[in-house]
Scaffold this active site. Structure first.
Site, PDB file in Angstrom:
ATOM      1  N   ASP A 188       0.849  -1.188   0.000  1.00  0.00           N
ATOM      2  CA  ASP A 188       0.000   0.000   0.000  1.00  0.00           C
ATOM      3  C   ASP A 188       0.889   1.244   0.000  1.00  0.00           C
ATOM      4  OD1 ASP A 188      -3.209   0.551   0.947  1.00  0.00           O
ATOM      5  OD2 ASP A 188      -1.790   2.218   1.136  1.00  0.00           O
ATOM      6  N   ILE A 189       0.510   2.256  -0.786  1.00  0.00           N
ATOM      7  CA  ILE A 189       1.326   3.461  -0.919  1.00  0.00           C
ATOM      8  C   ILE A 189       1.291   4.317   0.345  1.00  0.00           C
ATOM      9  CG2 ILE A 189      -0.431   5.057  -1.845  1.00  0.00           C
ATOM     10  CD1 ILE A 189       1.645   5.769  -4.064  1.00  0.00           C
ATOM     11  N   ASN A 234     -13.034  -3.341   2.191  1.00  0.00           N
ATOM     12  CA  ASN A 234     -13.990  -2.242   2.301  1.00  0.00           C
ATOM     13  C   ASN A 234     -14.928  -2.269   1.092  1.00  0.00           C
ATOM     14  OD1 ASN A 234     -12.761  -1.206   4.674  1.00  0.00           O
ATOM     15  ND2 ASN A 234     -11.203  -0.193   3.422  1.00  0.00           N
ATOM     16  N   GLU A 271     -12.199   3.342  -1.464  1.00  0.00           N
ATOM     17  CA  GLU A 271     -11.727   4.474  -2.261  1.00  0.00           C
ATOM     18  C   GLU A 271     -11.367   4.052  -3.680  1.00  0.00           C
ATOM     19  OE1 GLU A 271      -8.544   6.042   0.093  1.00  0.00           O
ATOM     20  OE2 GLU A 271      -9.913   7.000   1.524  1.00  0.00           O
ATOM     21  N   VAL A 272     -10.908   2.826  -3.829  1.00  0.00           N
ATOM     22  CA  VAL A 272     -10.536   2.317  -5.156  1.00  0.00           C
ATOM     23  C   VAL A 272     -11.517   1.208  -5.513  1.00  0.00           C
ATOM     24  CG1 VAL A 272      -8.742   1.240  -6.547  1.00  0.00           C
ATOM     25  CG2 VAL A 272      -8.100   2.897  -4.782  1.00  0.00           C
ATOM     26  N   HIS A 279     -10.236  -5.299  -3.406  1.00  0.00           N
ATOM     27  CA  HIS A 279      -8.917  -5.550  -2.833  1.00  0.00           C
ATOM     28  C   HIS A 279      -9.054  -5.905  -1.366  1.00  0.00           C
ATOM     29  CE1 HIS A 279      -9.840  -1.250  -2.590  1.00  0.00           C
ATOM     30  NE2 HIS A 279      -9.199  -1.231  -1.431  1.00  0.00           N
ATOM     31  N   HIS A 322      -6.985  -5.846   2.155  1.00  0.00           N
ATOM     32  CA  HIS A 322      -5.821  -5.301   2.863  1.00  0.00           C
ATOM     33  C   HIS A 322      -5.264  -6.375   3.799  1.00  0.00           C
ATOM     34  CE1 HIS A 322      -6.837  -0.863   2.231  1.00  0.00           C
ATOM     35  NE2 HIS A 322      -7.999  -1.420   1.964  1.00  0.00           N
TER      36      HIS A 322
HETATM   37  P1  5GP Z   1      -9.734   1.360   0.161  1.00  0.00           P
HETATM   38  O1  5GP Z   1      -9.940   2.602   0.986  1.00  0.00           O
HETATM   39  O2  5GP Z   1     -10.340   1.487  -1.216  1.00  0.00           O
HETATM   40  O3  5GP Z   1     -10.116   0.092   0.856  1.00  0.00           O
HETATM   41  O4  5GP Z   1      -8.174   1.229   0.003  1.00  0.00           O
HETATM   42  C1  5GP Z   1      -7.464   1.774  -1.066  1.00  0.00           C
HETATM   43  C2  5GP Z   1      -6.007   1.700  -0.685  1.00  0.00           C
HETATM   44  O5  5GP Z   1      -5.248   1.910  -1.863  1.00  0.00           O
HETATM   45  C3  5GP Z   1      -5.584   2.755   0.333  1.00  0.00           C
HETATM   46  O6  5GP Z   1      -5.071   2.106   1.500  1.00  0.00           O
HETATM   47  C4  5GP Z   1      -4.520   3.566  -0.419  1.00  0.00           C
HETATM   48  O7  5GP Z   1      -3.439   3.963   0.405  1.00  0.00           O
HETATM   49  C5  5GP Z   1      -4.090   2.614  -1.515  1.00  0.00           C
HETATM   50  N1  5GP Z   1      -3.630   3.281  -2.717  1.00  0.00           N
HETATM   51  C6  5GP Z   1      -4.244   4.326  -3.347  1.00  0.00           C
HETATM   52  N2  5GP Z   1      -3.560   4.660  -4.454  1.00  0.00           N
HETATM   53  C7  5GP Z   1      -2.484   3.814  -4.527  1.00  0.00           C
HETATM   54  C8  5GP Z   1      -1.414   3.685  -5.463  1.00  0.00           C
HETATM   55  O8  5GP Z   1      -1.296   4.400  -6.462  1.00  0.00           O
HETATM   56  N3  5GP Z   1      -0.497   2.707  -5.198  1.00  0.00           N
HETATM   57  C9  5GP Z   1      -0.600   1.879  -4.121  1.00  0.00           C
HETATM   58  N4  5GP Z   1       0.366   0.960  -3.964  1.00  0.00           N
HETATM   59  N5  5GP Z   1      -1.604   1.975  -3.224  1.00  0.00           N
HETATM   60  C10 5GP Z   1      -2.539   2.940  -3.427  1.00  0.00           C
END
Ligand code: 5GP
Ligand code: ZN
Length: 116
Positions: free
Chosen positions: A31-32, A88, A96-97, A101, A103
Protein backbone atom coordinates in the site's frame (compact mmCIF):
# COMPACT_ATOMS: atom_id res chain seq x y z
CA UNK A 1 -9.45 -4.38 -17.56
CA UNK A 2 -11.42 -1.25 -16.81
CA UNK A 3 -10.43 2.16 -18.16
CA UNK A 4 -9.52 4.66 -15.46
CA UNK A 5 -9.17 2.00 -12.78
CA UNK A 6 -6.06 2.69 -10.73
CA UNK A 7 -5.46 -0.95 -9.84
CA UNK A 8 -5.97 -2.14 -13.44
CA UNK A 9 -3.21 0.35 -14.33
CA UNK A 10 -0.97 -1.25 -11.70
CA UNK A 11 -1.81 -4.68 -13.16
CA UNK A 12 -0.91 -3.61 -16.70
CA UNK A 13 2.20 -1.73 -15.54
CA UNK A 14 1.06 1.79 -16.45
CA UNK A 15 1.46 2.81 -12.80
CA UNK A 16 4.38 1.38 -10.83
CA UNK A 17 3.89 -0.52 -7.58
CA UNK A 18 6.03 -2.46 -5.15
CA UNK A 19 4.81 -5.93 -6.14
CA UNK A 20 5.39 -8.70 -3.59
CA UNK A 21 3.56 -11.57 -5.32
CA UNK A 22 1.77 -12.35 -8.56
CA UNK A 23 0.48 -15.29 -10.54
CA UNK A 24 -2.00 -15.69 -13.40
CA UNK A 25 -4.98 -14.30 -11.49
CA UNK A 26 -3.69 -12.51 -8.36
CA UNK A 27 -1.46 -9.50 -7.68
CA UNK A 28 -0.18 -8.38 -4.26
CA UNK A 29 1.62 -5.06 -3.73
CA UNK A 30 2.53 -2.70 -0.89
CA UNK A 31 0.00 0.00 0.00
CA UNK A 32 1.33 3.46 -0.92
CA UNK A 33 0.12 4.91 2.40
CA UNK A 34 0.82 2.14 4.91
CA UNK A 35 -1.27 2.06 8.09
CA UNK A 36 0.98 -0.57 9.71
CA UNK A 37 4.57 -1.84 9.29
CA UNK A 38 3.20 -4.41 6.85
CA UNK A 39 0.34 -3.15 4.64
CA UNK A 40 -0.19 -5.15 1.48
CA UNK A 41 -3.12 -5.11 -0.97
CA UNK A 42 -4.19 -8.34 -2.66
CA UNK A 43 -6.30 -8.01 -5.81
CA UNK A 44 -7.68 -10.18 -8.61
CA UNK A 45 -6.12 -9.38 -12.00
CA UNK A 46 -9.62 -9.43 -13.48
CA UNK A 47 -11.49 -6.17 -12.78
CA UNK A 48 -14.26 -6.62 -10.19
CA UNK A 49 -15.44 -3.33 -8.68
CA UNK A 50 -16.65 -4.38 -5.23
CA UNK A 51 -17.35 -7.38 -3.03
CA UNK A 52 -21.03 -6.87 -3.85
CA UNK A 53 -20.29 -7.49 -7.54
CA UNK A 54 -19.05 -11.05 -6.99
CA UNK A 55 -21.00 -13.82 -8.68
CA UNK A 56 -20.82 -17.61 -8.69
CA UNK A 57 -18.41 -17.34 -11.62
CA UNK A 58 -15.88 -15.65 -9.31
CA UNK A 59 -15.86 -18.36 -6.62
CA UNK A 60 -12.76 -20.18 -7.80
CA UNK A 61 -10.72 -17.00 -8.36
CA UNK A 62 -11.67 -15.50 -5.00
CA UNK A 63 -11.00 -18.77 -3.18
CA UNK A 64 -7.58 -18.85 -4.82
CA UNK A 65 -7.03 -15.18 -3.92
CA UNK A 66 -7.73 -15.85 -0.22
CA UNK A 67 -5.36 -18.82 -0.12
CA UNK A 68 -2.67 -16.74 -1.84
CA UNK A 69 -3.36 -13.89 0.62
CA UNK A 70 -2.44 -16.27 3.44
CA UNK A 71 0.70 -17.22 1.51
CA UNK A 72 1.64 -13.54 1.05
CA UNK A 73 1.12 -12.87 4.76
CA UNK A 74 3.36 -15.82 5.67
CA UNK A 75 6.02 -14.59 3.22
CA UNK A 76 5.81 -11.09 4.75
CA UNK A 77 6.53 -12.61 8.16
CA UNK A 78 3.29 -11.62 9.87
CA UNK A 79 1.41 -14.93 9.96
CA UNK A 80 2.75 -16.30 13.22
CA UNK A 81 1.90 -13.24 15.33
CA UNK A 82 -1.15 -12.50 13.22
CA UNK A 83 -2.61 -9.83 11.01
CA UNK A 84 -5.89 -8.24 10.01
CA UNK A 85 -7.58 -8.71 6.63
CA UNK A 86 -10.01 -6.00 5.52
CA UNK A 87 -12.23 -5.61 2.46
CA UNK A 88 -13.99 -2.24 2.30
CA UNK A 89 -17.20 -2.08 0.25
CA UNK A 90 -18.56 1.16 -1.29
CA UNK A 91 -19.02 4.50 0.47
CA UNK A 92 -20.01 3.48 3.97
CA UNK A 93 -17.34 0.78 3.97
CA UNK A 94 -14.69 3.39 3.15
CA UNK A 95 -13.83 2.00 -0.29
CA UNK A 96 -11.73 4.47 -2.26
CA UNK A 97 -10.54 2.32 -5.16
CA UNK A 98 -13.28 0.46 -7.00
CA UNK A 99 -11.32 -2.66 -7.88
CA UNK A 100 -11.90 -5.24 -5.16
CA UNK A 101 -8.92 -5.55 -2.83
CA UNK A 102 -8.11 -7.18 0.48
CA UNK A 103 -5.82 -5.30 2.86
CA UNK A 104 -3.26 -7.23 4.92
CA UNK A 105 -2.27 -5.23 8.01
CA UNK A 106 0.38 -6.54 10.38
CA UNK A 107 3.76 -6.13 11.97
CA UNK A 108 2.27 -4.65 15.14
CA UNK A 109 -0.93 -5.20 17.13
CA UNK A 110 -3.60 -3.68 14.91
CA UNK A 111 -5.85 -2.85 17.85
CA UNK A 112 -9.62 -2.72 18.09
CA UNK A 113 -11.62 -2.95 14.91
CA UNK A 114 -12.74 0.65 14.46
CA UNK A 115 -13.32 2.88 11.46
CA UNK A 116 -10.35 5.03 10.52
P1 5GP B 1 -9.73 1.36 0.16
O1 5GP B 1 -9.94 2.60 0.99
O2 5GP B 1 -10.34 1.49 -1.22
O3 5GP B 1 -10.12 0.09 0.86
O4 5GP B 1 -8.17 1.23 0.00
C1 5GP B 1 -7.46 1.77 -1.07
C2 5GP B 1 -6.01 1.70 -0.68
O5 5GP B 1 -5.25 1.91 -1.86
C3 5GP B 1 -5.58 2.75 0.33
O6 5GP B 1 -5.07 2.11 1.50
C4 5GP B 1 -4.52 3.57 -0.42
O7 5GP B 1 -3.44 3.96 0.41
C5 5GP B 1 -4.09 2.61 -1.51
N1 5GP B 1 -3.63 3.28 -2.72
C6 5GP B 1 -4.24 4.33 -3.35
N2 5GP B 1 -3.56 4.66 -4.45
C7 5GP B 1 -2.48 3.81 -4.53
C8 5GP B 1 -1.41 3.68 -5.46
O8 5GP B 1 -1.30 4.40 -6.46
N3 5GP B 1 -0.50 2.71 -5.20
C9 5GP B 1 -0.60 1.88 -4.12
N4 5GP B 1 0.37 0.96 -3.96
N5 5GP B 1 -1.60 1.97 -3.22
C10 5GP B 1 -2.54 2.94 -3.43
ZN1 ZN C 1 -9.66 -2.50 -12.08
Amino acid sequence: MSDNCLFCKIINGTIPADIVYQDDTVLAFKDINPQAPVHILVIPKRHIATLDDLTEADRADIGHLMERLAHVARAAGVAEKGYRTIINTRAHGGQEVFHIHAHILGGKPIGPMVAR
